[in-house]
Design a protein around this motif. Sequence first.
Motif, PDB file in Angstrom:
ATOM      1  N   GLN A 155      50.929  24.458  -1.037  1.00  0.00           N
ATOM      2  CA  GLN A 155      51.387  25.734  -0.493  1.00  0.00           C
ATOM      3  C   GLN A 155      52.896  25.708  -0.293  1.00  0.00           C
ATOM      4  OE1 GLN A 155      50.515  26.828   3.598  1.00  0.00           O
ATOM      5  NE2 GLN A 155      49.871  24.741   4.121  1.00  0.00           N
ATOM      6  N   ASP A 156      53.484  26.876  -0.322  1.00  0.00           N
ATOM      7  CA  ASP A 156      54.921  27.049  -0.138  1.00  0.00           C
ATOM      8  C   ASP A 156      55.253  26.876   1.349  1.00  0.00           C
ATOM      9  OD1 ASP A 156      57.558  27.808  -0.087  1.00  0.00           O
ATOM     10  OD2 ASP A 156      57.255  29.729  -1.090  1.00  0.00           O
ATOM     11  N   MET A 157      56.119  25.921   1.660  1.00  0.00           N
ATOM     12  CA  MET A 157      56.483  25.648   3.052  1.00  0.00           C
ATOM     13  C   MET A 157      57.879  26.165   3.393  1.00  0.00           C
ATOM     14  SD  MET A 157      53.830  24.124   4.375  1.00  0.00           S
ATOM     15  CE  MET A 157      54.303  23.138   5.806  1.00  0.00           C
ATOM     16  N   SER A 158      58.422  27.047   2.555  1.00  0.00           N
ATOM     17  CA  SER A 158      59.743  27.606   2.838  1.00  0.00           C
ATOM     18  C   SER A 158      59.684  28.490   4.074  1.00  0.00           C
ATOM     19  CB  SER A 158      60.231  28.427   1.646  1.00  0.00           C
ATOM     20  OG  SER A 158      59.433  29.583   1.474  1.00  0.00           O
ATOM     21  N   ASP A 159      60.834  28.741   4.675  1.00  0.00           N
ATOM     22  CA  ASP A 159      60.895  29.561   5.883  1.00  0.00           C
ATOM     23  C   ASP A 159      60.346  30.969   5.631  1.00  0.00           C
ATOM     24  OD1 ASP A 159      62.001  27.473   7.250  1.00  0.00           O
ATOM     25  OD2 ASP A 159      64.075  28.173   7.049  1.00  0.00           O
ATOM     26  N   ILE A 160      60.653  31.513   4.451  1.00  0.00           N
ATOM     27  CA  ILE A 160      60.186  32.864   4.130  1.00  0.00           C
ATOM     28  C   ILE A 160      58.659  32.893   4.026  1.00  0.00           C
ATOM     29  CG2 ILE A 160      60.169  34.657   2.350  1.00  0.00           C
ATOM     30  CD1 ILE A 160      63.049  33.935   1.700  1.00  0.00           C
ATOM     31  N   ALA A 161      58.103  31.893   3.338  1.00  0.00           N
ATOM     32  CA  ALA A 161      56.652  31.828   3.167  1.00  0.00           C
ATOM     33  C   ALA A 161      55.940  31.626   4.506  1.00  0.00           C
ATOM     34  CB  ALA A 161      56.293  30.708   2.198  1.00  0.00           C
ATOM     35  N   ARG A 162      56.505  30.757   5.351  1.00  0.00           N
ATOM     36  CA  ARG A 162      55.885  30.507   6.659  1.00  0.00           C
ATOM     37  C   ARG A 162      55.968  31.745   7.554  1.00  0.00           C
ATOM     38  NH1 ARG A 162      52.431  26.579   6.707  1.00  0.00           N
ATOM     39  NH2 ARG A 162      52.839  25.895   8.853  1.00  0.00           N
ATOM     40  N   SER A 163      57.073  32.478   7.440  1.00  0.00           N
ATOM     41  CA  SER A 163      57.244  33.692   8.227  1.00  0.00           C
ATOM     42  C   SER A 163      56.197  34.739   7.822  1.00  0.00           C
ATOM     43  CB  SER A 163      58.650  34.257   8.037  1.00  0.00           C
ATOM     44  OG  SER A 163      58.829  35.424   8.801  1.00  0.00           O
ATOM     45  N   LYS A 164      55.966  34.866   6.511  1.00  0.00           N
ATOM     46  CA  LYS A 164      54.952  35.808   6.025  1.00  0.00           C
ATOM     47  C   LYS A 164      53.564  35.398   6.501  1.00  0.00           C
ATOM     48  CE  LYS A 164      57.259  37.460   1.819  1.00  0.00           C
ATOM     49  NZ  LYS A 164      57.197  37.508   0.329  1.00  0.00           N
ATOM     50  N   LEU A 165      53.320  34.094   6.518  1.00  0.00           N
ATOM     51  CA  LEU A 165      52.029  33.581   6.966  1.00  0.00           C
ATOM     52  C   LEU A 165      51.822  33.881   8.451  1.00  0.00           C
ATOM     53  CD1 LEU A 165      49.715  32.062   5.590  1.00  0.00           C
ATOM     54  CD2 LEU A 165      50.729  29.920   6.359  1.00  0.00           C
ATOM     55  N   LEU A 166      52.887  33.703   9.225  1.00  0.00           N
ATOM     56  CA  LEU A 166      52.819  33.990  10.659  1.00  0.00           C
ATOM     57  C   LEU A 166      52.498  35.460  10.924  1.00  0.00           C
ATOM     58  CD1 LEU A 166      55.841  31.959  12.072  1.00  0.00           C
ATOM     59  CD2 LEU A 166      53.465  31.712  12.778  1.00  0.00           C
ATOM     60  N   ASP A 167      53.123  36.326  10.140  1.00  0.00           N
ATOM     61  CA  ASP A 167      52.925  37.760  10.331  1.00  0.00           C
ATOM     62  C   ASP A 167      51.535  38.222   9.902  1.00  0.00           C
ATOM     63  OD1 ASP A 167      55.476  38.083  11.342  1.00  0.00           O
ATOM     64  OD2 ASP A 167      56.363  38.535   9.391  1.00  0.00           O
ATOM     65  N   SER A 168      50.841  37.399   9.110  1.00  0.00           N
ATOM     66  CA  SER A 168      49.527  37.801   8.612  1.00  0.00           C
ATOM     67  C   SER A 168      48.375  37.240   9.448  1.00  0.00           C
ATOM     68  CB  SER A 168      49.361  37.326   7.154  1.00  0.00           C
ATOM     69  OG  SER A 168      49.287  35.906   7.092  1.00  0.00           O
ATOM     70  N   LEU A 169      48.695  36.496  10.517  1.00  0.00           N
ATOM     71  CA  LEU A 169      47.635  35.932  11.348  1.00  0.00           C
ATOM     72  C   LEU A 169      46.932  37.041  12.134  1.00  0.00           C
ATOM     73  CD1 LEU A 169      49.338  32.701  12.800  1.00  0.00           C
ATOM     74  CD2 LEU A 169      47.965  32.958  10.729  1.00  0.00           C
ATOM     75  N   PRO A 170      45.691  36.791  12.594  1.00  0.00           N
ATOM     76  CA  PRO A 170      44.976  37.789  13.390  1.00  0.00           C
ATOM     77  C   PRO A 170      45.795  38.221  14.603  1.00  0.00           C
ATOM     78  CG  PRO A 170      43.524  35.968  12.832  1.00  0.00           C
ATOM     79  CD  PRO A 170      44.900  35.563  12.414  1.00  0.00           C
ATOM     80  N   LEU A 171      45.574  39.445  15.043  1.00  0.00           N
ATOM     81  CA  LEU A 171      46.363  40.030  16.125  1.00  0.00           C
ATOM     82  C   LEU A 171      46.437  39.133  17.356  1.00  0.00           C
ATOM     83  CD1 LEU A 171      47.897  42.506  17.168  1.00  0.00           C
ATOM     84  CD2 LEU A 171      45.715  43.414  17.984  1.00  0.00           C
ATOM     85  N   ASN A 172      45.318  38.560  17.764  1.00  0.00           N
ATOM     86  CA  ASN A 172      45.285  37.730  18.970  1.00  0.00           C
ATOM     87  C   ASN A 172      45.932  36.359  18.790  1.00  0.00           C
ATOM     88  OD1 ASN A 172      43.989  39.755  20.315  1.00  0.00           O
ATOM     89  ND2 ASN A 172      41.956  38.837  20.219  1.00  0.00           N
ATOM     90  N   TYR A 173      46.356  36.042  17.559  1.00  0.00           N
ATOM     91  CA  TYR A 173      46.903  34.709  17.286  1.00  0.00           C
ATOM     92  C   TYR A 173      48.279  34.757  16.647  1.00  0.00           C
ATOM     93  CZ  TYR A 173      42.084  33.594  18.191  1.00  0.00           C
ATOM     94  OH  TYR A 173      40.856  33.498  18.790  1.00  0.00           O
ATOM     95  N   SER A 174      48.786  35.935  16.393  1.00  0.00           N
ATOM     96  CA  SER A 174      50.105  36.044  15.787  1.00  0.00           C
ATOM     97  C   SER A 174      51.168  35.776  16.837  1.00  0.00           C
ATOM     98  CB  SER A 174      50.305  37.438  15.176  1.00  0.00           C
ATOM     99  OG  SER A 174      50.162  38.424  16.175  1.00  0.00           O
ATOM    100  N   ARG A 175      52.390  35.572  16.385  1.00  0.00           N
ATOM    101  CA  ARG A 175      53.469  35.308  17.335  1.00  0.00           C
ATOM    102  C   ARG A 175      53.740  36.569  18.156  1.00  0.00           C
ATOM    103  NH1 ARG A 175      58.240  34.553  12.809  1.00  0.00           N
ATOM    104  NH2 ARG A 175      57.714  36.348  11.536  1.00  0.00           N
ATOM    105  N   ARG A 176      53.994  36.376  19.415  1.00  0.00           N
ATOM    106  CA  ARG A 176      54.195  37.507  20.315  1.00  0.00           C
ATOM    107  C   ARG A 176      55.670  37.833  20.504  1.00  0.00           C
ATOM    108  NH1 ARG A 176      49.746  35.314  24.726  1.00  0.00           N
ATOM    109  NH2 ARG A 176      47.958  35.449  23.337  1.00  0.00           N
ATOM    110  N   SER A 177      56.519  37.055  19.856  1.00  0.00           N
ATOM    111  CA  SER A 177      57.958  37.312  19.949  1.00  0.00           C
ATOM    112  C   SER A 177      58.594  36.844  18.647  1.00  0.00           C
ATOM    113  CB  SER A 177      58.565  36.548  21.130  1.00  0.00           C
ATOM    114  OG  SER A 177      58.461  35.153  20.910  1.00  0.00           O
ATOM    115  N   ALA A 178      59.896  36.898  18.586  1.00  0.00           N
ATOM    116  CA  ALA A 178      60.596  36.458  17.381  1.00  0.00           C
ATOM    117  C   ALA A 178      60.519  34.942  17.219  1.00  0.00           C
ATOM    118  CB  ALA A 178      62.061  36.900  17.441  1.00  0.00           C
ATOM    119  N   GLN A 179      60.167  34.266  18.294  1.00  0.00           N
ATOM    120  CA  GLN A 179      60.075  32.806  18.241  1.00  0.00           C
ATOM    121  C   GLN A 179      58.872  32.380  17.406  1.00  0.00           C
ATOM    122  OE1 GLN A 179      59.684  30.971  22.053  1.00  0.00           O
ATOM    123  NE2 GLN A 179      60.148  28.919  21.310  1.00  0.00           N
TER     124      GLN A 179
END
Length: 228
Positions: A155-179
């Motif tokens: 899998q792609d471990m670049s910052d862009i790929a990880r950011s997209k993965l974070l944004d696609s997590l279920p609502l109750n498990y996604s990041r709650r801030s920019a961190q």
Amino acid sequence: VCLQQEEFGANIYFNTLVDIPEYNRKIKYGVISTKSLCRDLETWDTLYVSGRLHKPVRMLVDPHGVHKQRLKDGLELNLKNALNVSLFLLPETFSKFELFETIVGLSYTGDMRVGVAENPNKVQNIVRGSFDRLEKLYKGVDPTLFDTGGDILHQDMSDIARSKLLDSLPLNYSRRSAQALERKELLERLHKTVSASSRTQTIKGLVTAGFSKSTVYALQKIKKAMVK
């Protein structure tokens, strides 16, 4: 009865030890409202039924009625979420078995029954027994992930790929801030969700099924866990 069903436990009622004389066996079945099922598929608020649907199942009746499209979309989203969460937890390179083990294990993270009334090797046993069906199921979710043709996936471990993965997590498990969400924090959220739903659903089972029936069922589960 309705209040107990909808507001306590994982919003599902299980009837255990149901005798089926024609097949000389006993079964367990669960009843859940379409609204509660869709909510769990979309948000993983209990991960109780949605977690069971991370694994291959046989659909006896296709979704129908007024919630048909929402249910179909929820079932697809649930599988996509299971894959995305598992990829977030895995390193850059991993085997198919490790991927499926992570997916299947999501709904057992924090389950109070594992190691007591459940075989501690249950996750691995499920993967071994359903490997081909798991591969077929998740190839349908992301065919490109399996393009390598071998047992090792990347899998792609670049910052862009990880950011997209974070944004696609279920609502109750996604990041709650920019961190960025940390792996440890995600595991803690999974553990908290599964622990709460498994605990309250177990208590609910004692109330709805009765102490005697619940005890017989629990003893059978313990015996099964010990011999495997």
